[in-house]
Each structure stands twice: as C-alpha cells, then as structure tokens.
Enzyme design. Structure first.
Site, PDB file in Angstrom:
ATOM      1  N   HIS A  24      -4.857  51.285  66.173  1.00  0.00           N
ATOM      2  CA  HIS A  24      -4.421  50.413  65.076  1.00  0.00           C
ATOM      3  C   HIS A  24      -3.401  49.405  65.570  1.00  0.00           C
ATOM      4  CE1 HIS A  24      -1.798  53.967  65.208  1.00  0.00           C
ATOM      5  NE2 HIS A  24      -0.815  53.153  64.886  1.00  0.00           N
ATOM      6  N   HIS A  34      -0.035  47.318  64.185  1.00  0.00           N
ATOM      7  CA  HIS A  34       0.984  47.167  63.162  1.00  0.00           C
ATOM      8  C   HIS A  34       1.200  45.667  62.970  1.00  0.00           C
ATOM      9  CE1 HIS A  34       2.669  51.359  63.464  1.00  0.00           C
ATOM     10  NE2 HIS A  34       2.131  51.281  64.664  1.00  0.00           N
TER      11      HIS A  34
HETATM   12  P1  5GP Z   1       1.791  54.837  65.547  1.00  0.00           P
HETATM   13  O1  5GP Z   1       3.029  55.645  65.769  1.00  0.00           O
HETATM   14  O2  5GP Z   1       0.587  55.709  65.815  1.00  0.00           O
HETATM   15  O3  5GP Z   1       1.754  53.537  66.257  1.00  0.00           O
HETATM   16  O4  5GP Z   1       1.792  54.448  64.019  1.00  0.00           O
HETATM   17  C1  5GP Z   1       1.301  55.243  63.000  1.00  0.00           C
HETATM   18  C2  5GP Z   1       1.762  54.625  61.700  1.00  0.00           C
HETATM   19  O5  5GP Z   1       1.046  55.254  60.658  1.00  0.00           O
HETATM   20  C3  5GP Z   1       3.243  54.818  61.398  1.00  0.00           C
HETATM   21  O6  5GP Z   1       3.860  53.557  61.221  1.00  0.00           O
HETATM   22  C4  5GP Z   1       3.271  55.661  60.128  1.00  0.00           C
HETATM   23  O7  5GP Z   1       4.290  55.265  59.253  1.00  0.00           O
HETATM   24  C5  5GP Z   1       1.903  55.423  59.563  1.00  0.00           C
HETATM   25  N1  5GP Z   1       1.342  56.535  58.814  1.00  0.00           N
HETATM   26  C6  5GP Z   1       1.418  57.860  59.116  1.00  0.00           C
HETATM   27  N2  5GP Z   1       0.728  58.589  58.218  1.00  0.00           N
HETATM   28  C7  5GP Z   1       0.211  57.698  57.328  1.00  0.00           C
HETATM   29  C8  5GP Z   1      -0.615  57.848  56.168  1.00  0.00           C
HETATM   30  O8  5GP Z   1      -0.998  58.937  55.767  1.00  0.00           O
HETATM   31  N3  5GP Z   1      -0.976  56.702  55.526  1.00  0.00           N
HETATM   32  C9  5GP Z   1      -0.561  55.469  55.935  1.00  0.00           C
HETATM   33  N4  5GP Z   1      -0.974  54.420  55.243  1.00  0.00           N
HETATM   34  N5  5GP Z   1       0.212  55.292  57.016  1.00  0.00           N
HETATM   35  C10 5GP Z   1       0.594  56.396  57.714  1.00  0.00           C
END
Ligand code: 5GP
Length: 139
Positions: free
Chosen positions: A102, A104
């Site tokens: 993903h 951001h």
């Molecule tokens: P990463 O750390 O993998 O780059 O980012 C994961 C993102 O997913 C984080 O910013 C976190 O806040 C978000 N996130 C975690 N669980 C959920 C969820 O159940 N729904 C949504 N919409 N975002 C989530």
C-alpha cells in the site's frame, strides 16, 4: 515471508472487513487510514495479493502508482494541504505493519508534526465525512 491472505487489507478487498472507501477500480482500492498521521491520511492498495513492492507484478505496480497519483490530487483538493507525502514501507524492518502492499497519502503542512504511525484511532464519523469528500474530489 509468505503472503497472508487473511491480513486486514486482503479482507477489505474481499469485502469481509469494512473500510471508509474513497475509490475503487478493477485493480486498486483507496480508503481512509483509521489511525491517521494527519487529517486526510488515505491508503491506496492493490487488489492483487502482494506483501510488498518486491512481490508485486509490474502491472500491479503501474495500477497502484496511477491510482496513488489520482488520490494524492483528490486529498490535496479536499485538505488544501500545501504538501502531500507519499510513503510506502516494505518489510517489518522498514516499519511495515500490514503486509499487503500500500501507499500512504498524507497531507503535510510545514510546522505541523505528523502523528505517530498507526497509534491513535480517529473518530469514525469524521473519517466517513472525509471519505465522502475525497471520493467526490477524485477526477
Ligand atoms: P504500514 O505500517 O504497513 O505501512 O501501514 C499500515 C497502515 O494501516 C497504518 O497506517 C495503520 O494505521 C493502518 N491500519 C491498520 N489497521 C487498519 C484497518 O483495519 N483499517 C484501516 N483502514 N487502516 C488500518
């Protein structure tokens, strides 16, 4: 690590978990981050199940960046933020916490610090309202 088809974003893609959706096409989906680092923080994911940029097909990567550009523009229109930060973490060592590729999309204003990563859950009514505004701003 092997891709886990039961990670939360895979469940969102399959409609098994809810999200505040802002955009969807055949290959990608965008929705609000429920623990935003700034107001308007949106996530863009592929429907293809890939853990990171290193596992994603070139076609998936092309679709992902195309949608990310579209969403970045919509987020900027809605938040009026002067800057838009794109972040994409690959692997736990890089800070990745959800192991489904993903981007951001995070509005930035100089002098305004980002909130901590994935820490504080936002108000769902506000997220719903923002999602509708961003969805309406997608061109
Ligand atoms: P990463 O750390 O993998 O780059 O980012 C994961 C993102 O997913 C984080 O910013 C976190 O806040 C978000 N996130 C975690 N669980 C959920 C969820 O159940 N729904 C949504 N919409 N975002 C989530």
């Amino acid at each position: 690590m092997t891709y886990d088809p039961n990670n939360i974003f895979a469940k969102i893609v399959r409609g098994e978990a809810p999200c505040f959706k802002v955009y969807e096409d055949a290959h990608t989906l965008a929705f609000m981050d429920i623990m935003p680092q700034a107001e308007g923080h949106t996530l863009v994911i592929t429907k293809e199940g890939a853990e990171s940029i290193l596992d994603l097909s070139p076609e998936g990567a092309a679709a992902l960046i195309k949608t990310t550009q579209k969403i970045a523009a919509a987020v900027k229109r809605v938040t009026n933020a002067p800057g838009i930060l794109l972040a994409q973490l690959n692997g736990a060592a890089a800070g990745q916490t959800v192991f489904h590729i993903h981007f951001h999309v995070i509005p930035r204003t100089s002098g305004l610090d980002l909130k901590l990563h994935a820490r504080e859950t936002a108000n769902f009514e506000q997220l719903k309202t923002l999602a509708a505004k961003i969805a309406a701003a997608v061109k």
